[in-house]
Design an enzyme around this catalytic site. Structure first.
Site, short mmCIF file in Angstrom:
data_model
loop_
_atom_site.label_atom_id
_atom_site.label_comp_id
_atom_site.label_asym_id
_atom_site.label_seq_id
_atom_site.Cartn_x
_atom_site.Cartn_y
_atom_site.Cartn_z
CG HIS A 51 9.97 -4.17 9.16
ND1 HIS A 51 9.57 -4.97 9.02
CD2 HIS A 51 9.18 -3.20 9.67
CE1 HIS A 51 8.06 -4.97 9.14
NE2 HIS A 51 7.85 -3.75 9.49
CD1 TRP A 110 -2.31 -0.30 16.89
CD2 TRP A 110 -1.96 -0.01 14.85
NE1 TRP A 110 -1.57 -1.42 16.41
CE2 TRP A 110 -1.07 -1.07 14.92
CE3 TRP A 110 -2.03 0.56 13.48
CZ2 TRP A 110 -0.47 -1.63 14.08
CZ3 TRP A 110 -1.12 -0.30 12.49
CH2 TRP A 110 -0.24 -1.20 12.72
N GLY A 150 0.94 -1.25 0.00
CA GLY A 150 0.04 0.02 -0.09
C GLY A 150 0.85 1.15 -0.01
CG HIS A 193 -1.11 -6.25 5.00
ND1 HIS A 193 0.14 -7.00 4.81
CD2 HIS A 193 -0.32 -5.35 6.10
CE1 HIS A 193 1.16 -6.91 5.70
NE2 HIS A 193 1.00 -5.77 6.07
N1 GLN Z 1 -1.38 -0.48 3.54
C1 GLN Z 1 -0.46 -0.21 4.72
C2 GLN Z 1 0.90 0.41 4.26
O1 GLN Z 1 1.24 0.05 3.13
C3 GLN Z 1 -0.19 -1.13 5.76
C4 GLN Z 1 0.58 -0.79 6.78
C5 GLN Z 1 0.71 -1.92 7.76
O2 GLN Z 1 0.46 -3.27 7.63
N2 GLN Z 1 1.14 -1.66 9.08
O3 GLN Z 1 1.56 1.13 4.78
ZN ZN Z 2 2.25 -4.78 7.61
#
Ligand code: GLN
Ligand code: ZN
Length: 763
Positions: free
Chosen positions: A698, A565, A436, A645
């Protein structure tokens, strides 16, 4: 102890204005030296200690500070350094420390995972080949620093041996007893030096005791604490738990330690005390102010709770403290200038919570009358907020009451939907996509800041977003990705963005909390009833789709994640708020669909972390999560493809719930623990489509084609290529542009290669 005292369990590391983050990133970018980094963070740390001192906290934690993560600090303290960093003994340095956390050249980073049920991530210790010894006595260094610089007789904080080992990997369960022995000896070395240096109290964090441990493990833990007690009899050890009530309460409270820290907010510790009592002579560190939420404590109610506790524990054996470390809440509300005073009056961040704690401890010490004024102010401010229109929206309450089962079911079963979606989307085998977000460069962030400060017009800002979308649609087409994204350039944060647009939400200016490493998030406040106001993502999605023939995914954050969150007001049941959010998102999804968006991704990265720690609360939570997700997504046509996701590795435990979401495609973050996740598919049959992250976003490191290929092939050993999608394991916003393009090119190349092989074998 001769009287009730106040204490803190841990203080936020990041600074009032995220000074910590800036210092770290400057260093990582090569713009400051190690000395400069250390000087800056030392200044920050001392400032934070001084603040706690000025607030009148009796027991101030030291050693809770970190340059990345306290679990990694513990590994470092004991020289637990994975072999691939080429560490051969001797002094371990800061570059190795950051390399383990972030990955470096050929050495992949250690796995990062969520700290219990929070959104804080720790670095998983790898014990394979480790020869643990005490490399540096961290708590001692911090204890001495506070004493010398500020005259604070601090309370050193260490992560306890049982929790540390239970969170580690790279050893066989049968070796746990021996490992615990080895580590207990090392802890004793550390504690002895603390005792010699004059420390009186030490807080040993053992949150693992709120989860289920075997009777054998509890017994081993008791022996470990017995040994510790024998070795450092003068040290007053607080065995600190949090995030839930202690599972084996009766056994754990009898451990030979001076004090037990219990959470009275997120677990029903009161019932345990009422039922089983509390051992005479032991100190109870009572966590009664919520360390994980930002609403002001109703001090009168908290005082009554303390009075109830006093029936079982003498007041001179009570320490008043937050329910957990304050790491999970922002630093202070003092700089917030844009929140309605009615709402702000109902808020307490870390500093304000410490004031509450200090007041409550004082009340126990000198009598309720002496703090009556503070109690009255808190009640008045809370009442004002509770009776405000924010919390009394009748219409929202009615829409929830009239829902039926049909509202949470897709029209057709997955098989039928899949067929229609395939026809409409016409994607290749093993389709490639991303999660995304695309890189949020400093240009993107600076432009947004200028817009927020009104230095540029709405039109200029919107044009900038459009240009970024256009640029990246082109890049994605050139890389030859199959399902595109618009890139989320308009979002600072995936939850805050929606928080700014839905009714019932508010955003803070400085309400940041640490998520992983230097990455901080600013959770919105859900202060009242939630409802849809106007489309939130439509403009960007429709624009992106207008630029390409390939499908562009609509991108929303799911109800469970928005809930988990955010800082959710605690005067109504959480699940009520959850369903309000789901209904609002349902409207958004319907609008996207009406405007020609064929794929809509509803991210639920926080679903797993919200899983309660207590066994008897888990199913209720999962049922509520599944219900809310379906409430948000089920109204779309068969040929609209719903994606979701998730970011975690521990898929197995919630497999049924994930299946229950009834999403057509799911992508999961896995690459730091690929093998483990893939193996869950050997045990479970998952019929819908799935993308397991094939590389770790990451880390700044660009993966090799061979690595990605290997990850794909490994997954295809258990998952059919007809079901499999290829994607990075999370959003790309934190990465640089060249890293992202480089990595995606490699990913698509690897995908094509595997695609050919698979097609050849099918023929
Ligand atoms: N769609 C979000 C992104 O790509 C998903 C982020 C996530 O899973 N923390 O940033
Ligand atoms: Zn993620």
């Amino acid at each position: 102890m001769t009287k009730t005292i106040s204490s803190n369990i841990g203080y936020p590391r990041i600074g009032e204005k995220r000074e910590w983050k800036r210092a770290l990133e400057k260093f990582w970018n090569g713009d400051s030296s190690e000395e400069e980094l250390l000087a800056e963070t030392t200044k920050l740390r001392l400032n934070d200690l001084k603040k706690q001192q000025d607030l009148g906290v009796d027991l101030i934690p030291v050693g809770d500070f970190s340059l990345y993560d306290h679990v990694l600090d513990t590994s470092f303290m004991f020289g637990v350094i994975p072999e691939r960093y080429g560490y051969e003994g001797g002094k371990v340095d800061l570059s190795t420390y950051f390399a383990i956390a972030r990955g470096e050249k050929e050495a992949v980073a250690s796995e990062m995972t969520k700290w219990f049920n929070t959104n804080y991530h720790y670095i998983v210790p790898e014990l394979n080949h480790a020869k643990p010894t005490v490399k540096e006595n961290r708590p001692l260094a911090f204890y001495q620093e506070a004493k010398e610089k500020l005259g604070i007789d601090g309370k050193p904080v260490v992560l306890g041996p049982v929790t540390y080992l239970k969170l580690s990997k790279g050893f066989d369960e049968k070796d746990f007893p021996q490992l615990l022995k080895t580590f207990t000896a090392l802890y004793i070395e550390v504690l002895k030096e603390l005792e010699e240096a004059g420390a009186r109290w030490v807080q040993i964090d053992e949150p693992i005791f709120v989860t289920e441990l075997s009777a054998a493990d509890i017994e081993l833990a008791r022996q470990a604490y017995d040994e510790i007690h024998q070795a450092v009899p003068k040290l007053k050890i607080i065995l600190q738990t949090y995030f839930e009530a202690v599972t084996d309460y009766e056994k754990v409270v009898e451990f030979p330690v001076a004090a037990i820290g219990l959470d009275f907010v997120h677990g029903d510790s009161l019932s345990l005390i009422q039922k089983h009592g509390f051992p005479k002579g032991k100190v109870l560190a009572a966590g009664i102010v919520d360390g994980r939420n930002v609403w002001r404590a109703d001090l009168s109610e908290k005082f009554s709770l303390l009075e109830e506790i006093q029936k079982y524990v003498d007041s001179d054996h009570i320490i008043v403290q937050p329910s957990s470390s304050l790491l999970h809440v922002p630093v202070t509300k003092a700089s917030e200038e844009q929140i309605d005073p009615i709402i702000l009056g109902g808020i307490s961040f870390a500093d304000e919570k410490l004031q509450e704690i200090v007041a409550l401890a004082k009340g126990l010490r000198v009598g309720k009358a002496q703090i009556q004024k503070a109690l009255d102010i808190a009640s008045a401010e809370l009442e004002l907020l509770n009776n405000s229109p924010y919390r009394t929206n009748k219409q929202v309450k009615e829409s929830l009451a009239t829902l039926t089962d049909a509202d949470v079911q897709r029209t057709s079963t997955f098989d039928i939907r899949l067929e229609k979606q395939r026809q409409r989307l016409n994607l290749p085998l093993l389709p490639t996509t991303t999660i995304g977000s695309l890189p949020q460069t400093s240009e993107v962030r600076q432009t947004r800041t200028k817009w927020r400060k009104k230095e540029i017009t709405n039109e200029t800002y919107e044009q900038f977003i459009k240009d970024s979308i256009q640029k990246w649609i082109k890049i994605q087409e050139e890389i030859d990705i199959d399902v595109l994204v618009h890139g989320e350039f308009e979002r600072t944060d995936m939850v805050e963005y929606f928080g700014e647009k839905l009714n019932g939400f508010g955003v803070t200016q400085f309400g940041w909390v640490q998520s992983y490493g230097s990455r901080c998030v600013k959770p919105p406040l859900i202060f009242g009833d939630v409802s849809f106001d106007k489309p939130m993502t439509l403009k960007e999605s429709v624009y992106a789709q207008s630029l390409t023939e390939r499908p562009v995914k609509g991108m929303l954050t799911g109800p469970v994640t928005i809930l988990n969150w955010s800082f959710v007001h605690d005067d109504v049941p959480r699940f009520t708020v959850l369903n309000q959010i789901a209904l609002a998102l349902r409207e958004e999804i319907e609008v996207l669909e009406e405007n020609g968006i064929k794929i809509i991704q509803v991210d639920e990265p926080a679903l797993r972390e919200g899983l309660p720690l207590a066994a008897d609360k888990k199913q209720t939570y999962l049922d509520a999560a599944v219900y809310a997700f379906k409430l948000a997504t089920a109204s779309v046509e068969d040929d609209t493809q719903i994606h979701t996701h998730m970011c975690y590795s521990d898929f197995n435990k919630i497999f049924d719930a994930i299946d229950g979401l009834d999403a057509d495609v799911i992508s999961i973050e896995t690459s730091r623990s690929h093998g483990e996740l893939v193996s869950t598919f050997e045990e479970n049959t998952y019929k819908k489509e799935i993308g397991l992250g094939v590389y770790d976003i990451h880390s700044p490191r660009i993966p090799s084609e061979a690595e990605i290929e290997q990850n794909i092939t490994r997954a295809l050993a258990t998952i059919s290529p007809k079901q499999f999608w290829i994607n990075p394991d999370c959003g790309l916003k934190t990465r640089k542009e060249d890293e992202t393009i480089g990595a995606l090119k490699v990913m698509v190349k690897a995908a094509k290669k595997v695609r050919e092989t698979v097609l050849a074998t099918v023929k």
